[in-house]
Each structure stands twice: as structure tokens, then as C-alpha cells.
Write an enzyme that holds these catalytic residues in place. Structure first.
Site, PDB file in Angstrom:
ATOM      1  N   SER A 127      37.270  14.641 -29.383  1.00  0.00           N
ATOM      2  CA  SER A 127      36.907  15.517 -30.502  1.00  0.00           C
ATOM      3  C   SER A 127      36.741  14.777 -31.822  1.00  0.00           C
ATOM      4  O   SER A 127      35.906  15.162 -32.643  1.00  0.00           O
ATOM      5  CB  SER A 127      37.900  16.673 -30.646  1.00  0.00           C
ATOM      6  OG  SER A 127      39.213  16.184 -30.728  1.00  0.00           O
ATOM      7  N   HIS A 181      40.348  14.883 -35.799  1.00  0.00           N
ATOM      8  CA  HIS A 181      39.106  15.585 -36.185  1.00  0.00           C
ATOM      9  C   HIS A 181      38.653  15.140 -37.572  1.00  0.00           C
ATOM     10  O   HIS A 181      37.486  14.806 -37.774  1.00  0.00           O
ATOM     11  CB  HIS A 181      39.329  17.103 -36.185  1.00  0.00           C
ATOM     12  CG  HIS A 181      39.629  17.674 -34.847  1.00  0.00           C
ATOM     13  ND1 HIS A 181      39.986  18.996 -34.690  1.00  0.00           N
ATOM     14  CD2 HIS A 181      39.619  17.141 -33.595  1.00  0.00           C
ATOM     15  CE1 HIS A 181      40.191  19.245 -33.406  1.00  0.00           C
ATOM     16  NE2 HIS A 181      39.967  18.130 -32.724  1.00  0.00           N
TER      17      HIS A 181
END
Length: 187
Positions: A127, A181
Site C-alpha cells: 500500500s 501510506h
């Protein structure tokens, strides 16, 4: 649409790197499942998950390998969907080499941010790299805003909403590593 000498920008580029990354992630996940479970901490660590104390002991390669590991099928599925949706488009826009470089550097930036700010968690997943790809997509619209006008503004708004939703759920769910992230997105 933007047109160059060969037609619509990037239309002739097949997202080979995107598909190769999805295939690699799936293959590694299948091998992890075959040797135990991708949700087992020991299996994750054996395959190269990020773990602060190991990295501090010199196992820096974990900052790279962790981005190819996924904890369970749902984690793999959502990251694969994100990679296919955004990776294919970004690879067509920037080409294979720049896309692969963006993906890998964003993934590394994500794991480094996670290591520095959340160093006792076992970390795995693509991610951070995918957030970096979304950032590259947003950068395309920022740099093309004079040519694309409202399309660029609307696309940036859409990307911003998706990022905000993902970050909201990330902060609301303790198992999600938003530092990865944010590190990937910043890269």
C-alpha cells in the site's frame, strides 16, 4: 484527451510491470499460504516482513521485501485492485521504467517511514507503493492542469477523496499502517 505523435498519450503502452507486480504478489502469497499462513507472524518474518528490531540489527533488506508480502487474502485483494486501477494508468502515462522506479521508491519510502515512526510493528504490504503511484497520478494532473483544465481539477478532486477515505479508515483501524501510506504518498 492529450495527443502526441503516436495518438493518445500512453495508449500504446501495455501495463506489463503492473501485471508483473500483481503476479509476484500473488505468487509470494500462495507460497506463504502453502508454508503455513500469510497471517502467521513467524511466516511473515521468515518471508521478510518489516520488523523494527530486525532492521535495527542490520536486516535492511526487509524494507524492500515487506512490500511484496500481504497478510491474508483480503489484504492482497485490495492492494491488487488498487494496483490494477492506478498502476495500469500510471504505467501508461509514465512508461515501464519510470513507473517501476516510482513504485519501488514509494514502497521503500513507505517502509522507511513505518520503520522510523512505528518500529515495533510487523509490517507487510504494497500500500505504501500504491499510495506513491496515486501521488504520481495526481502529479500528472497537476502538471497537465493548463492543458486538461476542468478534467485535471475533477480528477485531482477524485484522487484526493480516495486518499482521504483510505487514510480515514487507516487511522480508524489499528492494524493499518498509515505511516507507510503517508511515506509512499510523500515520495
Amino acid at each position: 484527451s492529450i495527443r502526441g505523435d503516436a495518438g493518445v498519450l500512453g495508449s500504446g503502452v501495455r501495463p506489463l510491470v503492473t501485471w508483473a507486480l500483481v503476479a509476484a504478489n500473488l505468487l509470494i502469497w500462495l507460497v506463504m499460504e502453502a508454508t503455513g499462513s500469510s497471517q502467521d507472524t513467524e511466516v511473515l518474518l521468515d518471508f521478510g516482513a518489516m520488523f523494527g528490531p530486525y532492521i535495527a540489527d542490520g536486516q535492511y533488506w526487509r524494507l524492500f521485501t515487506a512490500m511484496f508480502l500481504h497478510v491474508g487474502f483480503v489484504h492482497l485483494l485490495f492492494n491488487s485492485i488498487g494496483l490494477l486501477l492506478f498502476g495500469g494508468v500510471v504505467e501508461r502515462l509514465y512508461g515501464h521504467v519510470r513507473f517501476a522506479t516510482t513504485y519501488l521508491l514509494a514502497g521503500l519510502a513507505g517502509t522507511v517511514a513505518s520503520y522510523l515512526l512505528n518500529d515495533i510493528m510487523v509490517g507487510a504490504g504494497a500500500s505504501g507503493a500504491i499510495f506513491g503511484v496515486m501521488g504520481a497520478f495526481a502529479a500528472f494532473f497537476v502538471s497537465s492542469r493548463h492543458v486538461l483544465g476542468d478534467t485535471a481539477r475533477q480528477s485531482l478532486s477524485g484522487i484526493g477523496v480516495l486518499l482521504a477515505i483510505n487514510l480515514f479508515f487507516g487511522f480508524a483501524t489499528p492494524e493499518i499502517d498509515n505511516w507507510a501510506h503517508l511515506g509512499g504518498l510523500a515520495a
